[in-house]
Design an enzyme around this catalytic site. Sequence first.
Site, short mmCIF file in Angstrom:
data_model
loop_
_atom_site.label_atom_id
_atom_site.label_comp_id
_atom_site.label_asym_id
_atom_site.label_seq_id
_atom_site.Cartn_x
_atom_site.Cartn_y
_atom_site.Cartn_z
N CYS A 1 -17.85 -3.74 -18.85
CA CYS A 1 -18.24 -3.47 -17.46
C CYS A 1 -19.40 -4.37 -17.04
O CYS A 1 -20.41 -4.47 -17.76
CB CYS A 1 -18.63 -2.00 -17.31
SG CYS A 1 -19.14 -1.56 -15.63
N CYS B 1 -13.09 0.82 -15.46
CA CYS B 1 -13.62 2.19 -15.34
C CYS B 1 -12.46 3.17 -15.16
O CYS B 1 -12.37 3.91 -14.18
CB CYS B 1 -14.58 2.25 -14.14
SG CYS B 1 -15.65 3.70 -14.13
N GLU C 1 0.83 -1.21 0.00
CA GLU C 1 0.00 0.00 0.00
C GLU C 1 0.87 1.27 0.00
O GLU C 1 0.52 2.26 -0.66
CB GLU C 1 -0.95 0.00 1.20
CG GLU C 1 -2.06 -1.04 1.12
CD GLU C 1 -3.02 -0.80 -0.03
OE1 GLU C 1 -3.05 0.32 -0.58
OE2 GLU C 1 -3.73 -1.76 -0.40
N CYS D 1 -25.34 1.80 -14.87
CA CYS D 1 -24.45 2.94 -14.64
C CYS D 1 -25.18 4.27 -14.86
O CYS D 1 -25.72 4.54 -15.93
CB CYS D 1 -23.25 2.84 -15.58
SG CYS D 1 -22.09 4.22 -15.41
N TYR E 1 -6.49 6.50 4.12
CA TYR E 1 -6.70 5.46 3.12
C TYR E 1 -5.88 4.21 3.46
O TYR E 1 -6.40 3.10 3.45
CB TYR E 1 -6.35 5.94 1.71
CG TYR E 1 -6.14 4.75 0.80
CD1 TYR E 1 -7.22 4.04 0.32
CD2 TYR E 1 -4.84 4.27 0.51
CE1 TYR E 1 -7.04 2.89 -0.43
CE2 TYR E 1 -4.66 3.13 -0.24
CZ TYR E 1 -5.77 2.43 -0.71
OH TYR E 1 -5.59 1.29 -1.44
N ASP F 1 -10.00 4.99 -2.56
CA ASP F 1 -8.86 5.50 -3.31
C ASP F 1 -9.35 6.15 -4.59
O ASP F 1 -10.57 6.28 -4.82
CB ASP F 1 -7.85 4.38 -3.60
CG ASP F 1 -8.30 3.46 -4.73
OD1 ASP F 1 -9.52 3.37 -5.01
OD2 ASP F 1 -7.44 2.83 -5.36
N CYS G 1 -16.21 0.49 -21.24
CA CYS G 1 -17.59 0.36 -20.78
C CYS G 1 -18.25 -0.93 -21.25
O CYS G 1 -19.05 -1.53 -20.52
CB CYS G 1 -18.41 1.57 -21.22
SG CYS G 1 -17.89 3.12 -20.44
#
Length: 323
Positions: free
Chosen positions: A218, A208, A52, A224, A135, A153, A215
């Site tokens: 997705c 995305c 991270e 959406c 975060y 995030d 798209c």
Amino acid sequence: MPRPALPTAPRPALPTVPHSVLHARITEWFQREARDLPWRGGCSAWGVLVSEIMLQQTPVIRVQPVWEEWLQRWPTPAEFAAAAPADVLRAWGRLGYPRRALRLHAAAAEIVEKHNGAVPDNYDELLELPGVGTYTAAAVAAFAFGRRTTVVDTNIRRVHARLVIGQALPAPALTAAEMALAAQLLPRDTGESVLWNAAAMELGALICTARSPKCNDCPVLDKCAWIAAGQPEPSYIPKGQPWAGTDRQVRGAVMAVLRAASSPVHADLLWDAEAAALHTEVSKELGKLHALNTHAPQLERALAGLLTDGLATMSEAGYQLPN
């Protein structure tokens, strides 16, 4: 007499989709399509924390080989805390923002001192570690320990903005409204919440995306809000951080010289290209520094910044990484 206002086209109604539908579709997609990353599934909490910190503003493709070498060399916080700062900075390489490496080093020392060498397993204690923000604390609590935390995030913010709000991009800076939305979307079940956080993040990273969203691939295309709204353009143009010609570029070039050197680098070598060409140990990195044609005030600022941030030390012999 004022002219009457022209009628505006009504904004299309955005879909109202049960959260359970979004959860099911996106997590099922994630379980099929997720990247096989070494810090997922069975990784130590220390490995998750390291990942991270390294992944902050740095892409996976650059992080993974460094992370793998790092965990082989320092598989525990105690082993890393015992490392010399110069070795830490050399191992960090070109991941960018090398202060992150020193903060991680300080976090490891605190883990050893205050937590018996074990990464703390809850958000509040993680947040107290040097270099760990909201975060990172939430992500480590979720992905290392299976805690129900709201992870937000850049990728998750973008998914939420398009999928639920109908905007092309989230606000330039994280807002309280975004955090509230993320909390509302988080499944109540702890295990599902961890999976949802990872899945939404992966959807933003792979499908995305900011510039060229895929798209048609997705799993929630028909749900959406951004698609339903006609894919409106963003309200602002994101500006990437410049690099060429900046103080950051010069700092990076100086750090490359210091990482390559086994002894202090005399100041003359940083200023004089002809003298630098004769210094065989680091002549390659010195050549890259001088090729930038840096003006004197900029090099002075870069050196002063490295000293201030603890990334370099200076003596009569020259500049070097901290011991």
